[in-house]
Design an enzyme around this catalytic site. Structure first.
Site, PDB file in Angstrom:
ATOM      1  N   GLU A   5      54.067  23.100  73.255  1.00 25.68           N
ATOM      2  CA  GLU A   5      54.239  24.181  74.224  1.00 25.68           C
ATOM      3  C   GLU A   5      53.286  23.884  75.362  1.00 25.68           C
ATOM      4  O   GLU A   5      52.061  23.967  75.203  1.00 25.68           O
ATOM      5  CB  GLU A   5      53.947  25.550  73.591  1.00 25.68           C
ATOM      6  CG  GLU A   5      54.501  26.700  74.427  1.00 25.68           C
ATOM      7  CD  GLU A   5      53.457  27.687  74.873  1.00 25.68           C
ATOM      8  OE1 GLU A   5      52.862  27.451  75.952  1.00 25.68           O
ATOM      9  OE2 GLU A   5      53.229  28.671  74.154  1.00 25.68           O
TER      10      GLU A   5
ATOM     11  N   LYS B  82      41.834  21.471  66.572  1.00 24.19           N
ATOM     12  CA  LYS B  82      41.014  21.010  67.697  1.00 24.19           C
ATOM     13  C   LYS B  82      41.075  22.137  68.721  1.00 24.19           C
ATOM     14  O   LYS B  82      42.030  22.254  69.487  1.00 24.19           O
ATOM     15  CB  LYS B  82      41.561  19.708  68.273  1.00 24.19           C
ATOM     16  CG  LYS B  82      40.594  18.982  69.239  1.00 24.19           C
ATOM     17  CD  LYS B  82      40.585  19.580  70.616  1.00 24.19           C
ATOM     18  CE  LYS B  82      39.642  18.809  71.550  1.00 24.19           C
ATOM     19  NZ  LYS B  82      39.317  19.578  72.758  1.00 24.19           N
TER      20      LYS B  82
ATOM     21  N   GLU C 100      52.379  25.583  88.003  1.00 22.60           N
ATOM     22  CA  GLU C 100      51.995  26.760  87.231  1.00 22.60           C
ATOM     23  C   GLU C 100      50.718  27.347  87.819  1.00 22.60           C
ATOM     24  O   GLU C 100      49.709  26.645  87.964  1.00 22.60           O
ATOM     25  CB  GLU C 100      51.766  26.397  85.764  1.00 22.60           C
ATOM     26  CG  GLU C 100      51.364  27.599  84.928  1.00 22.60           C
ATOM     27  CD  GLU C 100      51.242  27.282  83.453  1.00 22.60           C
ATOM     28  OE1 GLU C 100      51.404  28.217  82.633  1.00 22.60           O
ATOM     29  OE2 GLU C 100      50.967  26.116  83.105  1.00 22.60           O
TER      30      GLU C 100
ATOM     31  N   TRP D 241      42.461  27.949  75.063  1.00 24.21           N
ATOM     32  CA  TRP D 241      41.419  28.971  75.043  1.00 24.21           C
ATOM     33  C   TRP D 241      41.908  30.356  75.435  1.00 24.21           C
ATOM     34  O   TRP D 241      41.208  31.345  75.243  1.00 24.21           O
ATOM     35  CB  TRP D 241      40.286  28.590  76.010  1.00 24.21           C
ATOM     36  CG  TRP D 241      40.783  28.126  77.353  1.00 24.21           C
ATOM     37  CD1 TRP D 241      40.932  26.831  77.769  1.00 24.21           C
ATOM     38  CD2 TRP D 241      41.240  28.937  78.437  1.00 24.21           C
ATOM     39  NE1 TRP D 241      41.453  26.793  79.039  1.00 24.21           N
ATOM     40  CE2 TRP D 241      41.643  28.070  79.476  1.00 24.21           C
ATOM     41  CE3 TRP D 241      41.329  30.314  78.633  1.00 24.21           C
ATOM     42  CZ2 TRP D 241      42.147  28.534  80.691  1.00 24.21           C
ATOM     43  CZ3 TRP D 241      41.844  30.788  79.836  1.00 24.21           C
ATOM     44  CH2 TRP D 241      42.241  29.897  80.857  1.00 24.21           C
TER      45      TRP D 241
ATOM     46  N   CYS E 151      50.755  31.745  79.403  1.00 25.74           N
ATOM     47  CA  CYS E 151      51.825  30.761  79.644  1.00 25.74           C
ATOM     48  C   CYS E 151      53.151  31.442  79.958  1.00 25.74           C
ATOM     49  O   CYS E 151      53.921  30.960  80.794  1.00 25.74           O
ATOM     50  CB  CYS E 151      51.991  29.855  78.424  1.00 25.74           C
ATOM     51  SG  CYS E 151      50.564  28.804  78.101  1.00 25.74           S
TER      52      CYS E 151
END
Length: 454
Positions: free
Chosen positions: A228, A154, A359, A130, A262
């Site tokens: 990824e 998706k 992360e 998103w 990311c």
């Protein structure tokens, strides 16, 4: 069912019902049929059709940007930039696509004529995130479509309006109906679609858990996958770097899209000789960032896209502080309506702490000290992730040598990590495998068909 919820206000924008078995079956049938017809179109014509999507995106830039801002909280200026970046991507593949997949002759020493023809594999299933609701989709889909494949999307539950409007723009620009479709299904149904014989391969940009599960399903079905899966990117600043430019770049890299990137600078590793000076400049610039209504042109930091993401981030910050990190700025969710979290800086972070091991998907910077360049590289590599990184150094030749030693998919010297259609993006270690963009993207989902005539 799922909901599109404005993270700045808590308002429910739309309700979305999951597709039933009949709708899924029909969509897959249409995608497979459309793909077979699309594959017969010459590569140059496919590239031209993709180029028309750029005009469609630019003609709808405000509608698309406002949808991004409303649905996931991206500041409006950054949302418009995302739409334009998507258009540039389409422009690049229009101009370069035919050459990327042209037949390649192989010298077989007079023993006939041999060539490799890059041919489509079929329909590719794309599980997309998103945080860049248009860019992430098109970054994967455009090279895949260029190669003559179909694309079944998706998309994330919280950006279904973005998915719907993107497909409307693509079909409005002339791409065949059914060639790219969005299936809205619950997570537990994803692996069943991966296993469906109408799906030839899978591409995933997601978290580690979901990506591993989808990759396992693809592997069991002997289907190609590209993953990824996020990162904890190092941003290394050596003592001879331009400290002011490095600090400015680090702030931009860490806090763009409210830190939900990311390839953001997540572990900022600074040589001890300049640590205090760099940290002061970094904090000064961070304090100047404007947090607020993402519809306001002056806003740089909007809300986090999901409330549970804000809660998870707060837990990571608190755990890091308990482990010995020092809270230099921010560190508490903003009061009031919306999932706002202020720009936060943690100093004194070590590789053993949560802020370095995990992360941090939000506006939290972890500043780490290194005695010298050797230790900086060692800290950069002391991570399970390996997506991208940045290295700031005053000596270009030394920087290039050191960059080769950083265990990531891409290292940017005296710049910030970025995705660009001209160069590949992808990671190693637990950040995944495979590449998108440049010539790598189309070839990841092409069959290199050898034709040898004797």
């Amino acid at each position: 069912m799922t909901f599109s919820i404005n993270p700045a206000t808590g308002e429910t924008l739309a309700t979305h019902f999951f597709d039933d078995d009949s709708a899924i079956d029909g969509a897959l049938d249409r995608a497979a049929a459309a793909q077979r017809r699309w594959a017969e179109i010459p590569i140059g014509e496919r590239a031209a059709a993709i180029g028309k999507v750029a005009a469609g995106l630019r003609s709808e830039v405000e509608t698309l940007a406002q949808t991004i801002t409303a649905e996931m909280g991206k500041p409006i200026e950054q949302a418009r930039a995302e739409v334009e970046k998507c258009a540039v991507l389409c422009d690049w593949y229009r101009a370069n696509g035919a050459a990327l997949l042209a037949d390649e002759a192989i010298d077989v020493g007079g023993d006939g004529e041999a060539l490799v023809a890059w041919q489509p594999v079929g329909v590719v299933y794309g599980v997309m995130p998103w945080n860049f609701p248009l860019w992430q989709v098109l970054r994967a889909a455009v090279p895949i479509l260029l190669g003559g494949n179909g694309f079944v999307l998706k998309h994330s539950d919280n950006v279904q309006l973005c998915a719907r409007r993107l497909i409307e723009v693509m079909e409005g620009a002339g791409l065949p109906a059914g060639l790219i479709v969005n299936l809205h299904v619950p997570t537990e149904q994803v692996t069943a679609i991966v296993d469906d014989p109408r799906i030839a391969a899978v591409t995933v940009t997601s978290g580690l858990g979901a990506g591993s599960a989808i990759a396992a399903a693809a592997g069991a079905a002997l289907k190609k996958s590209v993953l990824e899966l996020g990162g904890s990117d190092p941003f290394v600043v050596l003592a001879d770097a331009d400290i002011d430019k490095a600090a400015e770049a680090a702030v931009k890299s860490r806090y763009l899209n409210t830190g939900q990137v990311c390839i953001a600078a997540k572990r900022i590793i600074v040589e001890r000789a300049i640590l205090d000076d760099f940290t002061r400049r970094f904090i000064e610039r961070t304090e100047a960032l404007v947090m607020g209504d993402p519809r306001d042109e002056a806003t740089f930091l909007g809300p986090l896209a999901r409330e549970r993401g804000r809660d998870a981030l707060q837990a990571q910050v608190e755990k890091s502080i308990a482990e010995g990190a020092v809270l230099a700025l921010g560190g508490k969710p903003a009061a009031g309506v919306g999932s706002f979290y202020p720009a936060t800086v943690l100093t004194g972070v070590t590789s053993a702490m949560t802020a370095a091991r995990e992360e941090l998907f939000g506006p939290v910077a972890a500043i780490m000290a290194a005695a010298d360049a050797e230790e900086a590289i060692a800290i950069a590599n002391a991570s399970d992730y390996g997506l991208s990184g940045a290295l700031w150094c005053g000596d270009p030749e030394r920087a290039r040598r050191l960059a080769r030693r950083i265990e990531v998919g891409a290292t940017f010297v005296n710049g910030i990590s970025a995705s660009d259609p001209r160069v590949p993006i992808g990671g190693m270690k637990r950040s995944g495998y495979g590449r998108e963009l440049a010539w790598f993207g189309p070839r990841e989902f092409a069959n290199p068909h050898l034709i040898w005539a004797r």
